[in-house]
Design a protein around this motif. Structure first.
Motif, PDB file in Angstrom:
ATOM      1  N   ILE A 131      -4.098  -8.674 -13.033  1.00 50.59           N
ATOM      2  CA  ILE A 131      -3.539  -7.515 -13.723  1.00 50.59           C
ATOM      3  C   ILE A 131      -3.721  -6.288 -12.829  1.00 50.59           C
ATOM      4  O   ILE A 131      -4.829  -5.956 -12.429  1.00 50.59           O
ATOM      5  N   TYR A 132      -2.615  -5.607 -12.530  1.00 48.05           N
ATOM      6  CA  TYR A 132      -2.687  -4.408 -11.690  1.00 48.05           C
ATOM      7  C   TYR A 132      -2.335  -3.178 -12.522  1.00 48.05           C
ATOM      8  O   TYR A 132      -1.413  -3.185 -13.329  1.00 48.05           O
ATOM      9  N   GLN A 133      -3.094  -2.077 -12.267  1.00 49.35           N
ATOM     10  CA  GLN A 133      -2.760  -0.800 -12.902  1.00 49.35           C
ATOM     11  C   GLN A 133      -3.147   0.352 -11.977  1.00 49.35           C
ATOM     12  O   GLN A 133      -4.050   0.217 -11.143  1.00 49.35           O
ATOM     13  N   HIS A 134      -2.437   1.468 -12.152  1.00 44.53           N
ATOM     14  CA  HIS A 134      -2.649   2.641 -11.304  1.00 44.53           C
ATOM     15  C   HIS A 134      -2.974   3.848 -12.175  1.00 44.53           C
ATOM     16  O   HIS A 134      -2.385   4.021 -13.246  1.00 44.53           O
ATOM     17  N   ALA A 135      -3.879   4.697 -11.703  1.00 49.13           N
ATOM     18  CA  ALA A 135      -4.241   5.930 -12.420  1.00 49.13           C
ATOM     19  C   ALA A 135      -3.995   7.128 -11.507  1.00 49.13           C
ATOM     20  O   ALA A 135      -4.243   7.074 -10.300  1.00 49.13           O
ATOM     21  N   GLY A 136      -3.498   8.223 -12.096  1.00 48.64           N
ATOM     22  CA  GLY A 136      -3.232   9.440 -11.328  1.00 48.64           C
ATOM     23  C   GLY A 136      -1.750   9.706 -11.216  1.00 48.64           C
ATOM     24  O   GLY A 136      -0.934   8.791 -11.253  1.00 48.64           O
ATOM     25  N   SER A 137      -1.420  11.005 -11.067  1.00 50.34           N
ATOM     26  CA  SER A 137      -0.003  11.387 -11.010  1.00 50.34           C
ATOM     27  C   SER A 137       0.601  11.175  -9.633  1.00 50.34           C
ATOM     28  O   SER A 137       1.820  11.122  -9.482  1.00 50.34           O
ATOM     29  N   GLU A 138      -0.220  11.051  -8.624  1.00 54.47           N
ATOM     30  CA  GLU A 138       0.289  10.829  -7.263  1.00 54.47           C
ATOM     31  C   GLU A 138       0.403   9.332  -6.991  1.00 54.47           C
ATOM     32  O   GLU A 138      -0.281   8.518  -7.615  1.00 54.47           O
ATOM     33  N   ASN A 139       1.237   8.989  -6.027  1.00 54.26           N
ATOM     34  CA  ASN A 139       1.340   7.577  -5.639  1.00 54.26           C
ATOM     35  C   ASN A 139       1.376   7.366  -4.125  1.00 54.26           C
ATOM     36  O   ASN A 139       1.424   6.231  -3.662  1.00 54.26           O
ATOM     37  N   ASN A 140       1.342   8.445  -3.333  1.00 57.43           N
ATOM     38  CA  ASN A 140       1.348   8.316  -1.874  1.00 57.43           C
ATOM     39  C   ASN A 140      -0.066   8.435  -1.303  1.00 57.43           C
ATOM     40  O   ASN A 140      -0.835   9.318  -1.715  1.00 57.43           O
ATOM     41  N   VAL A 141      -0.376   7.551  -0.386  1.00 62.48           N
ATOM     42  CA  VAL A 141      -1.655   7.615   0.316  1.00 62.48           C
ATOM     43  C   VAL A 141      -1.396   7.624   1.811  1.00 62.48           C
ATOM     44  O   VAL A 141      -0.322   7.247   2.268  1.00 62.48           O
TER      45      VAL A 141
END
Length: 405
Positions: free
Chosen positions: A277-287
């Motif tokens: 299961i994958y999930q992302h937190a935060g308004s940004e998505n670029n690293v």
């Protein structure tokens, strides 16, 4: 007759004395000088007789001498008379020299005369200056020699330290070689034996046209090849790290897309009913990180989560971008890492004692840690046997290398 002989003897002594002898009257005028005194000052007798004694003195004594003499005659306070001290004289050629002067007061035929005894100190002073200069040069020589010896000692200590480091490194490499031989003989033997057995069985099942069994053993061969490939990749990565030829190449990319593609790829090698299961937190998505190094790190962590967790389990994979950091974590519900093994977890070829027959090289986490360090990041884990293990990677957004372009 006796008096005359005594007078002649005294005159002979004065004339042949090594030290200079000068007499002056109470006004400071020269009355006599013995040959040594004339030689010391470089004059002939007729040039000095009747002249003030100050002619033989450099300034400031030259202008002060008569005042000294009058002061003594008025007050009786002695400065030089009856005493000896070191003063400077003035030769005819204008050069100055040091000498020791002793002055005595003599009552002679109802008048006072003063006798000065002069001992030239030029040679002593030259010797003293030579000795002083020699001492300074000797001290410098000793200081330079001491510095040279200290430098040599430092170099010897450094050479000893380097030799000890080389020896320890050689011992370490020998231990690594032993571990490698032991691990390789075991880890290679298992998939090769499986491949050999499957090949024999495939040949048998082809004769009976049992397609299901053929496909089953072909899958086993593919799995064994994948294991061997993973082992070889670990060795190659370790070799590059040891050679120091791995360096991060930063670029800006979408971490959500990157992670979703990785999740989909890793899901293909999960056990029965294992779900990532994958999930992302935060308004940004670029690293801004090295994609290849990060991919290798996460693939290793997800592979371990799959390998050390049972069937019908969940594996949680998450990413987060906050104000200061990029944070990535992989959490499983597997066997966990025994507390007594946790201190050696990132050492090469180290495997926890509860891994049993689960295959592995013991290199993966060491490689992950070194890749994370190359990107100026940190790795942290928490583990226990009842709740599994969670690994967390964190990277500072403010790092110079990570500044978005």
């Amino acid at each position: 007759m006796w008096i005359m002989e005594s007078t002649k003897l005294l005159h002979a002594i004065i004339e042949t004395a090594i030290d200079g002898i000068i007499t002056i009257d109470n006004r400071g005028r020269i009355e006599s000088m013995n040959p040594s005194a004339l030689k010391i000052f470089g004059y002939d007798a007729e040039e000095l007789m009747g002249r003030n004694i100050s002619v033989l003195m450099p300034e400031p004594d030259k202008t002060r001498h008569d005042g000294y003499l009058l002061h003594y005659q008025d007050t009786g306070e002695k400065k030089i008379i009856g005493k000896g001290r070191e003063v400077r004289g003035l030769r005819k050629d204008g050069t100055q020299f040091p000498f020791r002067l002793a002055v005595s007061e003599v009552q002679y035929q109802d008048r006072v005369i003063y006798t000065g005894f002069i001992h030239d100190l030029s040679k002593e002073k030259e010797a003293e200056e030579f000795l002083k200069k020699y001492t300074i040069e000797l001290e410098k020589l000793v200081e330079n020699r001491t510095k040279s010896l200290k430098k040599m000692l430092h170099e010897l200590e450094r050479a000893k330290e380097e030799a000890n480091i080389s020896l320890e490194k050689e011992k370490y490499l020998n231990r690594m070689k032993s571990r490698f031989v032991s691990m390789a003989s075991h880890e290679f033997r298992t998939p090769l034996s499986s491949m050999q057995l499957s090949a024999v069985l495939i040949e048998k099942y082809l004769q009976t046209s049992d397609t299901v069994q053929v496909l089953k053993h072909l899958h086993k061969i593919k799995t064994a090849i994948g294991s061997l490939n993973g082992i070889l990749n670990d060795f190659l990565s370790l070799e590059k790290l040891e050679a120091g030829i791995v360096s991060p190449h930063y670029d800006v990319f979408d971490i959500i897309k990157f992670s979703e593609e990785l999740t989909e790829e890793m899901q293909l090698i999960t056990k029965e009913d294992q779900i990532i299961i994958y999930q992302h937190a935060g308004s940004e998505n670029n690293v801004n990180l090295d994609q290849n190094l990060l991919r290798n790190c996460l693939m290793n962590l997800l592979s371990n989560a799959i390998k050390y967790s049972g069937e019908h389990t969940l594996i949680e994979f998450s990413t987060e971008i906050n104000e200061d950091q990029y944070v990535l974590s992989v959490k499983d519900n597997g066997i966990g890492i025994p507390k007594e093994d946790q201190s050696g977890l990132f050492q090469p070829f180290f495997r926890a004692h509860n891994t049993g027959n689960i295959p592995g090289t013991g290199l993966g986490l060491n490689i992950v840690q070194r890749y994370v360090n190359l990107m100026d990041g940190k790795i942290h884990f928490e583990s226990n046997s009842s709740q599994g293990t969670e690994f967390t990677l964190s990277f500072q957004k403010s790092s110079v290398n990570n500044t978005p372009i």
